[in-house]
Design an enzyme around this catalytic site. Structure first.
Site, PDB file in Angstrom:
ATOM      1  CB  CYS A  73      -3.298   7.867   3.675  1.00  0.00           C
ATOM      2  SG  CYS A  73      -3.555   6.169   4.269  1.00  0.00           S
ATOM      3  CG  HIS A 238      -0.345   4.281   1.656  1.00  0.00           C
ATOM      4  ND1 HIS A 238      -0.739   5.318   2.451  1.00  0.00           N
ATOM      5  CD2 HIS A 238       0.356   4.845   0.628  1.00  0.00           C
ATOM      6  CE1 HIS A 238      -0.299   6.460   1.943  1.00  0.00           C
ATOM      7  NE2 HIS A 238       0.365   6.192   0.833  1.00  0.00           N
ATOM      8  CG  ASN A 263       2.206   7.809  -2.150  1.00  0.00           C
ATOM      9  OD1 ASN A 263       1.511   7.955  -1.147  1.00  0.00           O
ATOM     10  ND2 ASN A 263       3.307   7.070  -2.166  1.00  0.00           N
TER      11      ASN A 263
END
Length: 666
Positions: A73, A238, A263
């Site tokens: 990510c 994250h 996200n």
């Protein structure tokens, strides 16, 4: 890394032998959860995945990033920066490459990745990892758009495998994709215990106001390192993208700041007050609620400022880059149009002096920075990875899943300090004992650290250092400025020196004296001649301190090594008696010297290391024969046995890398 030449036979699509469609490109040592899919992953070209593949969509949203099984990510958030700037996207993904419907298509694409000061071309074939016929790693919102998975493959090739992309820093990927700088801002008060911060302080609120000002100019990412109880849906370690910030008024006139969060998982995960149907929307007019909710795309949600500061740990902001390739200041919007870079290294036993807590700090690499006008300056130290990222040996045979432990992710704790100096010839111990005009708050475990300052014209001494001494490493010093600058490394005077003349380890203060031998005046020759007292007589002293001092005396004549006018040279050192301050040079030189560097030699440089007690001395350099003309320099290096500099250097915390992967957790 050089681009692989894609020379293939007619009608045969390119296959990249340097990064093959095999386990060696997927895994490093099977240490991540990806190992469980080892037997199921296949490789397919885009035209084998969908009917009409395309590089970029007409609708920008359809090209937005979406995370797959790989915990990258951090890299995908940086990729979103390219979508905010067409010239950055063209820099990384050169336009005009033949696509799948083009007759010139041969099965390969070329990307550019910024690596340690240079843009390097990376050519890959377009075979991509798949599970059950679908892309298993990154993808775009429309799965027939392939710019993102191709760029991800190129980045994996640079690092050695896809598995090497598991966990990382958004800031590092931003630098690799833009060649600029990135800043990490903590949203937490580091003086408070972890998990006990219920309400943010004023400083964090000012950070949000800065983000509101920067939202249209830069990529802004935010990260969760350790979610609070009740907010586990955000995941741990994250990274997210801040798509927008909106300042509005409640029905009672109170100011509200909302942040739109994207996200990379591609699904909404927020259950806070400002979720769809949440209680927060009761504070605003229904029309405003409908307007803001209509802006949400897949994977996006709104968060109010207080929630954001409570649930997220840090933000990462990339410096804007103009179309001319210049950085733009995050703090003043001024263009940093002057750039200089130089490589450097910390070498164990030589130039790895550690932080200012160590007495050997002056041994660190040093750089001259000169400003010609008042300037805003950013100075950065970028560490080179300890391993070569490409072409490494992979440990796959018989490997079994193990805790995630990928090499190359750890960097030394480094810092940077800058001193203002009057001129380039300085007393180094004196300068470094004074407070620097700018410096990092602590030594941090970042790949790149930097500091920003406003500097007046003049000379500056920049010293990058590791926290621990004798820790080897390589780095790139980068300087960005609004005004004209010059940058050069401080070089040690080793010209013409033999291995035996190198200064022993430690801190040395150096003084240089220049003179000449003139026929009939100051060219008296050696002590074999009556004219010897006519030679230059150079005074120096050993100051009071902790006993005798080591002194290195070097005599250098000013001529080329190949010059036929190289003369035999040498010198003698005489000690001045305690009661002989007024003694004339002639009577002093008739005495026996305390030490000598003879016989005279046909050398450009001669030297002598000695141990001298406190007192006054005279150095008499000479040629062997009288009336031999020439010029010379005498260098006197005195060892300084000083205590450690009590600067109370601090060590930053270890970085938390972000990698979380939603699909596997779900």
């Amino acid at each position: 890394m050089r681009a692989v030449r894609a020379e293939t036979p007619a009608r045969e699509l390119f296959r990249d032998a340097a990064f093959p469609a095999s386990d060696s490109s997927l895994f490093y040592n099977l240490s991540t959860p990806l190992a469980q899919f080892r037997e199921d992953i296949t490789w397919r070209r885009p035209q084998e995945i969908c009917a009409t593949p395309q590089l970029f969509p007409d609708n920008p949203w359809e090209g937005q990033v979406k995370q797959g099984l790989l915990g990258d990510c951090w890299f995908l958030c940086a990729c979103a920066a390219l979508q905010k700037s067409q010239h950055l996207l063209d820099q990384v993904f050169p336009p005009g490459q033949p696509g799948w419907s083009d007759q010139k298509y041969q099965g390969f694409f070329t990307c550019r990745i910024w690596q340690f000061g240079h843009w390097e071309e990376v050519t890959i074939d377009d075979r991509l990892p798949c599970l059950a016929g679908r892309l298993c790693f990154s993808r775009c919102q429309r799965e027939d758009v392939f710019w993102l998975p191709l760029l991800e493959k190129a980045y994996a090739k640079v690092h050695g495998s896809y598995e090497h992309l598991w966990a990382g820093q958004v800031a590092d990927a931003l630098v690799d994709l833009t060649g600029s700088l990135a800043e990490r801002w903590s949203l937490k008060d580091v003086t408070k215990a972890s998990g006990q911060q219920d309400r943010p302080s004023g400083g964090e609120h000012r950070t949000c106001r800065q983000l509101l000002h920067l939202k249209d100019r830069c990529l802004i990412s935010c990260s969760v390192l350790s979610p609070r109880a009740g907010a586990r849906e955000l995941g741990e370690f994250h990274a997210f993208i801040i798509s927008d910030l909106q300042e509005l008024r409640s029905q009672t006139g109170q100011g509200i700041l909302l942040l739109r969060i994207h996200n990379p998982w591609g699904r909404r995960c927020w259950q806070g007050l400002w979720r769809e149907g949440g209680e927060g929307w009761n504070q605003v007019e229904p029309a405003k609620e409908s307007e803001l909710l209509a802006q949400l795309q897949e994977g996006e949600f709104w968060v109010e400022e207080e929630e954001f500061l409570r649930e997220f740990d840090e933000v990462t902001i990339g410096y804007p880059v103009t179309e001319a390739g210049h950085l733009q200041s995050l703090h003043t919007e001024r263009v940093l149009c002057h750039t200089r870079t130089l490589p450097g290294a910390w070498v164990t036993g030589q130039s790895a002096g550690g932080c200012r807590n160590n007495s050997c700090f002056p041994c660190n690499p040093k750089f001259w920075l000169r400003l010609l006008e008042p300037s805003e300056v950013c100075v950065a130290v970028l560490q080179r990875p300890r391993r070569r990222l490409v072409g490494q040996t992979r440990a796959l045979a018989g490997a079994s899943p193990a805790p995630v432990n990928l090499p190359g992710k750890d960097y030394q704790a480094v810092g940077l300090h800058i001193w203002k100096v009057e001129k380039r010839k300085i007393s180094l111990p004196r300068v470094l004992s004074a407070p620097p005009v700018a410096g990092t708050a602590c030594h941090a475990y970042d790949r790149e650290i930097h500091l920003r300052c406003e500097l007046s014209p003049g000379y500056y001494l920049a010293v990058p250092s590791t926290f621990l001494k004798d820790v080897p490493g390589q780095f790139l010093l980068r300087v960005f400025s609004t005004g004209k600058i010059s940058l050069s490394a401080v070089r040690l005077a080793t010209k013409g020196a033999s291995p035996g003349t190198a200064l022993p380890a430690g801190e040395w203060e150096t003084v240089q004296l220049q003179g000449c031998w003139r026929a009939g005046q100051t060219a008296g020759g050696s002590r074999n001649f009556a004219s010897y007292p006519c030679n230059p007589c150079l005074p120096f002293s050993v100051p009071e301190g902790a006993g005798p001092r080591y002194i290195r005396i070097t005599l250098q004549q000013h001529c080329r090594l190949s010059d036929s006018q190289l003369h035999p040279i040498g010198f003698h050192v005489f000690q001045v008696p305690a009661d002989g301050e007024n003694q004339d040079a002639c009577s002093l030189l008739l005495q026996e010297p305390l030490l000598s560097c003879v016989p005279h030699r046909y050398a450009q440089e001669v030297s002598r290391l000695c141990l001298l007690s406190v007192g006054n001395y005279r150095i008499v350099p000479s040629t062997y024969l009288p009336d031999t003309e020439g010029t010379f320099t005498v260098t006197i290096a005195t060892r300084i046995d000083r205590q450690s500099i009590h600067s109370q250097e601090m060590l930053g915390q270890l970085l938390q890398e972000v990698s979380f992967m939603a699909v596997m957790k779900a």
